[in-house]
Design a protein around this motif. Sequence first.
Motif, mmCIF file in Angstrom:
data_model
loop_
_atom_site.group_PDB
_atom_site.id
_atom_site.type_symbol
_atom_site.label_atom_id
_atom_site.label_comp_id
_atom_site.label_asym_id
_atom_site.label_seq_id
_atom_site.Cartn_x
_atom_site.Cartn_y
_atom_site.Cartn_z
ATOM 1 N N GLY A 7 -42.244 16.616 44.067
ATOM 2 C CA GLY A 7 -43.679 16.600 44.354
ATOM 3 C C GLY A 7 -44.549 16.361 43.136
ATOM 4 O O GLY A 7 -45.760 16.595 43.178
ATOM 5 N N ASN A 18 -44.267 14.795 50.470
ATOM 6 C CA ASN A 18 -43.707 14.012 49.369
ATOM 7 C C ASN A 18 -42.531 13.138 49.796
ATOM 8 O O ASN A 18 -41.860 12.542 48.955
ATOM 9 N N ILE A 23 -41.307 11.406 46.313
ATOM 10 C CA ILE A 23 -41.994 11.839 45.092
ATOM 11 C C ILE A 23 -41.194 13.028 44.585
ATOM 12 O O ILE A 23 -41.341 14.145 45.098
ATOM 13 N N ASP A 26 -39.503 21.667 45.912
ATOM 14 C CA ASP A 26 -39.968 20.710 46.912
ATOM 15 C C ASP A 26 -38.827 19.773 47.309
ATOM 16 O O ASP A 26 -37.745 20.228 47.642
ATOM 17 N N LYS A 79 -46.328 13.902 40.977
ATOM 18 C CA LYS A 79 -46.803 12.519 40.912
ATOM 19 C C LYS A 79 -46.943 12.078 39.457
ATOM 20 O O LYS A 79 -47.338 12.838 38.595
#
Length: 219
Positions: free
Chosen positions: A171, A55, A168, A78, A173
């Motif tokens: 993570g 990401n 991102i 993340d 999206k």
Amino acid sequence: MEFLVEDLGLVPYAEAWEYQKRVHQEVVRGERLPTLLLLEHPRVITLGRKATGENLLFPESWYRENGFELYWVERGGDVTYHGPGQLVGYPIFPVGREVRRFLRQIEEAMVRVAASYGIEAYPTPGYAGVWVGEEKLCAIGVAVKEEVSFHGFALNVNTDLNDFSVIIPCGLKGKGVTSLAKLLGRPVPMEEVKERVVAAVAEVFGMRPLKEVHGEAQV
């Protein structure tokens, strides 16, 4: 029970990370009250235990060459971004084995902070953090060692949201990020937000805050 509040100001990530670990061990040993560290970081990307690097939108070297520090750390979650205008809070609290409850309490405190500005925010089951619509207002990622937490939350106050475009976030999206300033249409005084965060944490955890001033705790 009481907890100590330390306002550290703008602190490089690595320096704050080391300080967290020192405070964590003092809390573990019973040498210090549970402590909430409040601070801001210069621009930095951090990757938690779930991160694989997928990401990141650029090679790690790109971030360092473009004004971002980058660290792989032991918190949950993340990838996320920290930067000026974002209030980072590290609650170094005894949590025992009730980690999920602790996460929910942090979320509830941030929901109450948003509500104090007339903003309806909510947590999402399965993802730690607080959202307004489809945009994340506050990221949460903690670690627990020897039954005491560290790492914590990042509340977007006057954050430059463009900096999130190089990853991102978390993570996820198709999801966005927001800030108190964006939602209210004006800059928000950071000191005011700190006061509301401390008050909300105190309410949710049922604890009384003491502020650290020049090495001495004050109510």
